[in-house]
Design a protein around this motif. Sequence first.
Motif, PDB file in Angstrom:
ATOM      1  N   THR A  90       0.827  -1.205   0.000  1.00 48.18           N
ATOM      2  CA  THR A  90       0.000   0.000   0.000  1.00 48.18           C
ATOM      3  C   THR A  90       0.864   1.259   0.000  1.00 48.18           C
ATOM      4  O   THR A  90       1.814   1.365   0.771  1.00 48.18           O
ATOM      5  CB  THR A  90      -0.912   0.013   1.250  1.00 48.18           C
ATOM      6  OG1 THR A  90      -1.699  -1.184   1.245  1.00 48.18           O
ATOM      7  CG2 THR A  90      -1.829   1.228   1.261  1.00 48.18           C
ATOM      8  N   ARG A  92       0.665   5.355   0.593  1.00 50.98           N
ATOM      9  CA  ARG A  92      -0.201   6.352   1.220  1.00 50.98           C
ATOM     10  C   ARG A  92       0.132   7.733   0.685  1.00 50.98           C
ATOM     11  O   ARG A  92       1.287   8.147   0.700  1.00 50.98           O
ATOM     12  CB  ARG A  92      -0.032   6.318   2.739  1.00 50.98           C
ATOM     13  CG  ARG A  92      -0.734   7.461   3.462  1.00 50.98           C
ATOM     14  CD  ARG A  92      -0.745   7.270   4.960  1.00 50.98           C
ATOM     15  NE  ARG A  92      -1.634   6.166   5.331  1.00 50.98           N
ATOM     16  CZ  ARG A  92      -1.752   5.702   6.583  1.00 50.98           C
ATOM     17  NH1 ARG A  92      -1.036   6.226   7.556  1.00 50.98           N
ATOM     18  NH2 ARG A  92      -2.588   4.699   6.845  1.00 50.98           N
ATOM     19  N   ASP A 165      -5.043   5.771   1.049  1.00 45.27           N
ATOM     20  CA  ASP A 165      -4.220   4.556   0.990  1.00 45.27           C
ATOM     21  C   ASP A 165      -4.557   3.793  -0.287  1.00 45.27           C
ATOM     22  O   ASP A 165      -5.692   3.340  -0.474  1.00 45.27           O
ATOM     23  CB  ASP A 165      -4.492   3.659   2.202  1.00 45.27           C
ATOM     24  CG  ASP A 165      -3.887   4.246   3.469  1.00 45.27           C
ATOM     25  OD1 ASP A 165      -3.088   5.202   3.360  1.00 45.27           O
ATOM     26  OD2 ASP A 165      -4.223   3.758   4.566  1.00 45.27           O
ATOM     27  N   PRO A 167      -3.848   0.582  -2.617  1.00 47.14           N
ATOM     28  CA  PRO A 167      -3.220  -0.748  -2.706  1.00 47.14           C
ATOM     29  C   PRO A 167      -2.974  -1.155  -4.162  1.00 47.14           C
ATOM     30  O   PRO A 167      -3.430  -2.207  -4.617  1.00 47.14           O
ATOM     31  CB  PRO A 167      -4.263  -1.648  -2.032  1.00 47.14           C
ATOM     32  CG  PRO A 167      -5.566  -0.990  -2.340  1.00 47.14           C
ATOM     33  CD  PRO A 167      -5.310   0.485  -2.526  1.00 47.14           C
TER      34      PRO A 167
END
Lengths: 173, 392
Positions: A90, A92, A165, A167
């Motif tokens: 992930t 951010r 976030d 992914p």
Amino acid sequence: MGPVHHELAGEPIFAPMIQIDMEIKAFVSAWRHCDYVSTYMARMISQNRSDSVRHSNLFSSALNELLEVASRTRHAGGDLACRVSRHGATDRIELTFPCVPEERQFYEEAVSHVTGTEARERYLNSVSGDLAPSREVVLLELAVDYNAALRVEEADGDAIKLVVDLPLEGLQH
Amino acid sequence: MSPYDLLPRFKAQYDANNQEFSIAGVVRPQAIDELGPSIALLRDAIGRVRGVLYLNVRRLTQMNNAAFHAFSRILIDTCRARPDLKFVVITSSVVGWTSRKFGRLSGIEPNITVEEYDSEFYPGQGFLEEGGFVPILRSQTKMTWRHERAILPRHGMRQGIVMADICCGIGDFAVLVQKEFQPSRIVALDHSISSLNYARQVMREFDIRGIEYTYGDASEMLLDEAQFDLVTCRHSLQIFNRPELILKELYRICKPGGRVYITNEKNSHCLGEPRAESIRWTYNEVAKLFGHFEMDVELGPKSRRYLMEAGFEDIRVETFMVTNLDGDPQDFADVIAAWADVYAGEMATRRGDGPEFVAQFRQGFEDHIFAALHPKGYAGWPIWVASGRRPQ
């Protein structure tokens, strides 16, 4: 050796990768700053992803939309800060930018609507609607199309911090 | 205004013959007015066509929501006003977001469908890229590498360069280059997800750094232009039905002054002693078989012409012969056996060859293996190497 993951009391710790700071006045002076910044940051942080080119393309697409949102702020002073950090698969994005109180309220409400089952329906309605895309559509798209988790955090002064976030590493072709 | 501002960032065009509107590049306008001419072109195209309008977004690397909404609005409105007209949006699986985003439109209007284009460009590759072929590809690279490690410096390979290996397959060539020449960066691209998964697994297990494996379509790459000192593309032009499209892309991503390096075969020149006649007959038939599937495994000696026509200068061509004497003759024999399995197996069957032909066809491979393993025998597989410099 694989990447090192840190966790503290169940909350993952994101390792900082890159941050860009600009006066908001300078940032909004040219629309293409959104494109420059998103393309540059995407390339920088994608080098060690399993498919760097594809990751960079997707990340740039998502970040550019957020930067375009920031670029439309009605607040004339203060700074924009865009920081990217990473925990495993992930990435951010923390985007801090000045905004007026009405905008802050709008973002808080918009982010609260991007979770839940109706988010997808709201997104589809916005795609087929007559109106030009709103800032809410950008946030909905990130949640629906990119599986992003979004929240708003407190920031100093007249600023707001959007935390997204992404992914992307786990998104299938 | 920076020089960057002067570059055209996207291009829209309409091909009346194919009823195809295409838009390519980076489309991130602040206001819809900036799209005026492109939108007018699309509206005009819609007004001219009947039946189907193709909307080609294969090379649309970026499009912001403002632009997407403007274009999708036209499609949706047209569907409602003209139910007789269908839209087919052609996306590429390489550009991650396009199929996803344009795919939403088909959920809104049934007359809009989305098709991923890539597979039709690779008519015969399925034979060669499935998992069972991996050990053979590794053996082939091991055999050609003995020659290429000496040849590559004559074609621009040196320490510290930035290079791309296009159609990298299972990535073993990139790994060998990394170990031998230490370029500062290698981007290795292929269209086979299974091959890339294999390459990444090897990279993890052997803790190899400095190679970025990326999924992509060699004829339309997401890679920026003019960024590589050396671009390699080995044994691949010969298995595409339109090699000139690949070469155009190799040229585009190569820096001015950098070089593009290609290797190809001329299969009918595979040879062996004893049993030369049978071997020659079979490899002539191999060339015809590939031709049936729109692949030209006779391309090797045509490399010079292709490079010249693509605009390269200072073209260098040389050949080498992989033989049974290079290393373990059994490696050579194993490669021929694998060729026999695919060529006299699935490919011959697919072409509809009869058992008599297949038996004779297979015999040539067996004779090639016989020659490779014979104590006094000689077996060869010739490769053409060519490179050209992109003009400054």
